[in-house]
Design an enzyme around this catalytic site. Structure first.
Site, mmCIF file in Angstrom:
data_model
loop_
_atom_site.group_PDB
_atom_site.id
_atom_site.type_symbol
_atom_site.label_atom_id
_atom_site.label_comp_id
_atom_site.label_asym_id
_atom_site.label_seq_id
_atom_site.Cartn_x
_atom_site.Cartn_y
_atom_site.Cartn_z
ATOM 1 N N ASP A 155 -6.989 -4.204 -5.327
ATOM 2 C CA ASP A 155 -6.636 -2.868 -4.818
ATOM 3 C C ASP A 155 -5.240 -2.432 -5.292
ATOM 4 O O ASP A 155 -4.942 -1.249 -5.436
ATOM 5 C CB ASP A 155 -6.642 -2.840 -3.283
ATOM 6 C CG ASP A 155 -7.717 -3.692 -2.630
ATOM 7 O OD1 ASP A 155 -8.142 -4.683 -3.244
ATOM 8 O OD2 ASP A 155 -8.118 -3.377 -1.508
ATOM 9 N N ASP A 169 0.792 -1.233 0.000
ATOM 10 C CA ASP A 169 0.000 0.000 0.000
ATOM 11 C C ASP A 169 0.818 1.275 0.000
ATOM 12 O O ASP A 169 0.251 2.374 0.120
ATOM 13 C CB ASP A 169 -0.966 -0.011 1.192
ATOM 14 C CG ASP A 169 -2.099 -0.998 0.959
ATOM 15 O OD1 ASP A 169 -2.639 -1.008 -0.159
ATOM 16 O OD2 ASP A 169 -2.420 -1.760 1.872
HETATM 17 N N1 GLY Z 1 -7.236 -1.463 0.205
HETATM 18 C C1 GLY Z 1 -8.037 -1.902 1.268
HETATM 19 C C2 GLY Z 1 -9.461 -1.581 1.113
HETATM 20 O O1 GLY Z 1 -9.938 -1.152 0.079
HETATM 21 O O2 GLY Z 1 -10.179 -1.780 2.073
#
Ligand code: GLY
Length: 415
Positions: free
Chosen positions: A177, A112
């Site tokens: 994601d 992330d």
């Molecule tokens: N990237 C984590 C979420 O969308 O909850």
């Protein structure tokens, strides 16, 4: 002749009224965002090390540490409010909140980093052109790239993932994601002429297309690879209702991620994928008329069964997810500029979402909602957490989308 002229005049007047109304709508929302963010800041500035994320059971601001995937969104929201208002005091807050993330440039523990650094420092660089931000972003991209393997052709999202059925554990999960984190790699590749970073981003996106998409344009949340052979071992969910369901925020990340990847590559296969994913959303029979999606497109439906350990069955109410809708609105605005005649449909849906989110149904009242702009998002029903609450990333993509819409109306570059 006279009649035709009158019709034309009426048309022109009504078009300019719509434009005028939407400009007022944007103005009012930016003013609200600025005022409400000062409410947030009066609480959030009591800490030096934590970042706004959501609210607790009592509706009070809940913060999390900088290593959480959400840490870059509040600094980024400040940058977007500065972009919209030109407020110097908001700019100072944006600078200060961004600086708190500096040490993350060497962080490699999860994927992330793209969200954390590009939403904060990426916007800081875009709006200030401070060269020190550029080198920090390049360094961050190199940190992220350490999670790429040639064997899987993908960036490893998390270090571990356990199935909800409790039977399997995986070492190389890749979640949809992750498409969002590619923007940091593209930025750094362009900024430093680094073909390796670009290749990593493109290869990752190609493998998502190949392994994560379904024929109907929806996507799996998690694809688990064998690190040694690169083989796909499983397709499952972490935050969705069931392994075969379509988690709405995952779909939103995909629409946004493939649109961005097309912007950066101009490769038509990525545009076609973005369009397919967008069409799944905009044409879905269960999409409510305000276009704000439910948290999963298949929750509680026949043929979709949560894994034994998932907490999804404990939440039978079908909540909307404002965060997924805000991300989708922002993505559709950009997609509308690439999609030719189809673009009008995407723009109309995006604008409809923005108007819904700006209404009393979804927007907070000034001073409430823990200082967040929007209500009614869902973090993870499968984990039983953050259900029907404000979320910092819903606010971020909302103000991003409002700025994108303003740029569209002004005939300017979107980003
Ligand atoms: N990237 C984590 C979420 O969308 O909850």
């Amino acid at each position: 002749m006279k009649y035709r002229f009158a019709v034309l005049l009426l048309l022109l007047v009504s078009v300019s009224f719509i434009r005028y109304d939407d400009r007022q709508f944007l103005q009012e929302n930016f003013a609200f965002a600025q005022a409400q963010t000062w409410n947030m800041l009066s609480e959030a500035n009591k800490t030096d090390t934590l970042f706004p994320r959501t609210t607790d059971d009592k509706g009070q601001l809940k913060l999390s540490n900088k290593y959480e995937w959400t840490s870059g969104f509040f600094p980024g929201t400040l940058w977007y409010i500065y972009q919209a208002t030109g407020s110097d005091s908001i700019r100072r807050q944006a600078l200060a909140w961004t600086a708190k993330l500096e040490s993350l440039k060497t962080f490699t523990q999860h994927h992330d980093l793209g969200f954390m650094m590009y939403c904060s420092y990426g916007n800081a660089y875009r709006l200030t052109k401070d060269e020190s931000y550029k080198s920090l972003l390049i360094q961050s991209a190199h940190s992220l790239s350490t999670r790429f393997s040639e064997k899987t052709g993908s960036i490893r999202s998390w270090n571990k993932f356990g199935s909800w059925d409790g039977k399997n554990k995986y070492d190389y999960p890749v979640i949809i994601d992750n498409m969002m984190n590619l923007e940091l790699l593209f930025f750094a590749a362009n900024a430093s002429n680094d073909l390796r970073l670009r290749k990593i981003a493109v290869t990752h996106a190609e493998n998502v297309m190949k392994n994560q998409l379904r024929a109907d344009g929806s996507c799996y949340h998690v694809v688990c690879y064998d690190e040694q052979t690169g083989k796909v071992l499983a397709r499952e969910t972490a935050q969705g209702y069931a392994n075969n369901s379509t988690w709405s925020r995952g779909q939103a990340w995909g629409i946004y991620g493939f649109t961005m990847t097309y912007r950066e590559t101009r490769d038509k296969k990525f545009l076609n994928t973005a369009i397919k994913m967008a069409d799944y959303y905009v044409n879905h029979p269960d999409l409510p008329s305000d276009k704000v999606c439910y948290w999963d497109f298949n929750a509680n439906q026949n043929g979709y069964t949560p894994g034994a350990r998932s907490k999804a069955p404990m939440t039978p109410a079908n909540y909307r997810d404002v965060s997924a809708a805000a991300i989708t609105a922002s993505a559709l605005l950009e997609l509308s500029t690439f999609a030719g005649e189809r673009g009008k449909v995407y723009k109309d849906v995006a604008v409809k979402i923005l108007h819904a989110l700006g209404s009393d149904v979804y927007r907070a009242s000034l001073g409430g909602n823990g200082g967040f702009l929007l209500k009614h998002s869902v973090g993870s029903i499968a984990h039983g957490s953050e259900i029907d609450v404000p979320l910092v990333y819903a606010d971020y993509y909302y103000v991003e989308a409002l700025n994108r819409y303003k740029n569209l109306l002004d005939g300017k570059k979107l980003n």
